[in-house]
Design a protein around this motif. Structure first.
Motif, PDB file in Angstrom:
ATOM      1  N   UNK A 282       0.887  -1.324   0.091  1.00  0.00           N
ATOM      2  CA  UNK A 282       0.099   0.124   0.188  1.00  0.00           C
ATOM      3  C   UNK A 282       0.706   1.369  -0.561  1.00  0.00           C
ATOM      4  N   UNK A 283       0.476   2.170  -1.114  1.00  0.00           N
ATOM      5  CA  UNK A 283       1.330   3.433  -0.590  1.00  0.00           C
ATOM      6  C   UNK A 283       1.040   4.406   0.928  1.00  0.00           C
ATOM      7  N   UNK A 284       1.932   4.831   1.604  1.00  0.00           N
ATOM      8  CA  UNK A 284       2.083   5.407   2.612  1.00  0.00           C
ATOM      9  C   UNK A 284       1.694   7.117   2.289  1.00  0.00           C
ATOM     10  N   UNK A 285       2.015   7.472   1.254  1.00  0.00           N
ATOM     11  CA  UNK A 285       1.559   8.729   0.231  1.00  0.00           C
ATOM     12  C   UNK A 285       1.339   8.749  -0.797  1.00  0.00           C
ATOM     13  N   UNK A 286       0.723  10.358  -0.764  1.00  0.00           N
ATOM     14  CA  UNK A 286      -0.116  10.606  -2.203  1.00  0.00           C
ATOM     15  C   UNK A 286       1.690  10.723  -3.119  1.00  0.00           C
ATOM     16  N   UNK A 287       1.747   9.717  -4.306  1.00  0.00           N
ATOM     17  CA  UNK A 287       3.117   9.637  -5.470  1.00  0.00           C
ATOM     18  C   UNK A 287       4.312  11.033  -5.594  1.00  0.00           C
ATOM     19  N   UNK A 288       5.476  11.233  -5.337  1.00  0.00           N
ATOM     20  CA  UNK A 288       5.527  13.059  -5.161  1.00  0.00           C
ATOM     21  C   UNK A 288       6.294  12.978  -7.093  1.00  0.00           C
TER      22      UNK A 288
ATOM     23  N   UNK B 190       4.644  -8.421   6.924  1.00  0.00           N
ATOM     24  CA  UNK B 190       4.611  -9.308   7.545  1.00  0.00           C
ATOM     25  C   UNK B 190       3.867  -9.675   9.039  1.00  0.00           C
ATOM     26  N   UNK B 191       3.148 -10.684   9.230  1.00  0.00           N
ATOM     27  CA  UNK B 191       3.304 -10.795  10.727  1.00  0.00           C
ATOM     28  C   UNK B 191       3.158 -13.001  10.338  1.00  0.00           C
ATOM     29  N   UNK B 192       3.203 -13.459  11.752  1.00  0.00           N
ATOM     30  CA  UNK B 192       3.059 -14.244  12.087  1.00  0.00           C
ATOM     31  C   UNK B 192       3.033 -14.564  14.174  1.00  0.00           C
ATOM     32  N   UNK B 193       3.039 -15.647  13.808  1.00  0.00           N
ATOM     33  CA  UNK B 193       3.247 -15.817  15.838  1.00  0.00           C
ATOM     34  C   UNK B 193       4.331 -16.516  16.117  1.00  0.00           C
ATOM     35  N   UNK B 194       4.522 -16.185  17.301  1.00  0.00           N
ATOM     36  CA  UNK B 194       6.060 -15.815  18.221  1.00  0.00           C
ATOM     37  C   UNK B 194       5.938 -17.290  18.799  1.00  0.00           C
ATOM     38  N   UNK B 195       6.749 -17.770  19.317  1.00  0.00           N
ATOM     39  CA  UNK B 195       6.935 -19.214  20.214  1.00  0.00           C
ATOM     40  C   UNK B 195       6.118 -18.997  20.686  1.00  0.00           C
ATOM     41  N   UNK B 196       5.826 -17.345  21.914  1.00  0.00           N
ATOM     42  CA  UNK B 196       4.790 -17.754  23.089  1.00  0.00           C
ATOM     43  C   UNK B 196       3.429 -16.929  22.549  1.00  0.00           C
ATOM     44  N   UNK B 197       2.683 -17.026  21.215  1.00  0.00           N
ATOM     45  CA  UNK B 197       1.866 -17.318  21.106  1.00  0.00           C
ATOM     46  C   UNK B 197       1.309 -15.600  20.520  1.00  0.00           C
ATOM     47  N   UNK B 198       1.959 -15.285  20.509  1.00  0.00           N
ATOM     48  CA  UNK B 198       1.715 -13.176  20.587  1.00  0.00           C
ATOM     49  C   UNK B 198       1.470 -13.665  19.192  1.00  0.00           C
ATOM     50  N   UNK B 199       0.957 -12.604  18.389  1.00  0.00           N
ATOM     51  CA  UNK B 199       1.154 -12.010  17.024  1.00  0.00           C
ATOM     52  C   UNK B 199       2.395 -10.767  17.331  1.00  0.00           C
ATOM     53  N   UNK B 200       3.055 -11.136  15.967  1.00  0.00           N
ATOM     54  CA  UNK B 200       3.889 -10.271  15.809  1.00  0.00           C
ATOM     55  C   UNK B 200       4.063  -9.244  14.421  1.00  0.00           C
ATOM     56  N   UNK B 201       4.397  -8.071  13.763  1.00  0.00           N
ATOM     57  CA  UNK B 201       4.529  -7.593  12.593  1.00  0.00           C
ATOM     58  C   UNK B 201       5.291  -6.535  12.953  1.00  0.00           C
ATOM     59  N   UNK B 202       5.705  -7.180  11.010  1.00  0.00           N
ATOM     60  CA  UNK B 202       6.614  -6.314  10.562  1.00  0.00           C
ATOM     61  C   UNK B 202       7.069  -5.330   9.457  1.00  0.00           C
ATOM     62  N   UNK B 203       6.754  -3.923   8.488  1.00  0.00           N
ATOM     63  CA  UNK B 203       6.208  -3.632   8.196  1.00  0.00           C
ATOM     64  C   UNK B 203       7.960  -2.694   7.479  1.00  0.00           C
ATOM     65  N   UNK B 204       7.947  -3.268   6.252  1.00  0.00           N
ATOM     66  CA  UNK B 204       8.982  -2.634   5.532  1.00  0.00           C
ATOM     67  C   UNK B 204       8.981  -1.897   4.368  1.00  0.00           C
ATOM     68  N   UNK B 205       9.354  -0.517   4.103  1.00  0.00           N
ATOM     69  CA  UNK B 205       9.597   0.475   3.238  1.00  0.00           C
ATOM     70  C   UNK B 205      10.331   0.128   1.742  1.00  0.00           C
TER      71      UNK B 205
END
Length: 94
Positions: free
Chosen positions: A27-33, A52-67
């Motif tokens: 998804x676009x994080x800003x209007x096109x420059x 990207x999202x995943x469930x860690x060893x303790x059962x908690x949902x984790x999420x990571x965003x890359x730009x």
């Protein structure tokens, strides 16, 4: 986006060519420059977020965003300027 990047590899006396290709779905994080040049040419820069999202060893949902910064030119830049805005879902291959 149609972008082809070739890589020339030399192994011994043999020359080999490779093709590098990337696919970005996000998804676009800003209007096109948009940058317009004196000759009428344009360059459009997009800021695309992928997650990207995943469930860690303790059962908690984790999420990571890359730009990702994507630069478009020519007809593709014109189309992006006309139709894309912050939040737009994009599929870029090149």
């Amino acid at each position: 986006m149609a972008l082809l990047i070739t890589t020339k590899l030399f192994i011994g006396n043999t020359t080999m060519y490779g093709i590098n290709e990337a696919v970005v779905l996000g998804h676009l994080g800003a209007n096109p420059e948009v940058k317009t040049f004196d000759d009428g040419g344009k360059i459009v820069t997009l800021s695309v977020a992928t997650s990207d999202s995943w469930i860690d060893k303790s059962g908690q949902k984790q999420e990571s965003t890359e730009w990702h910064r994507v630069v478009l030119r020519g007809g593709t830049a014109n189309t992006a300027e006309k139709f894309l805005k912050k939040g737009s879902k994009v599929y870029i291959k090149g």
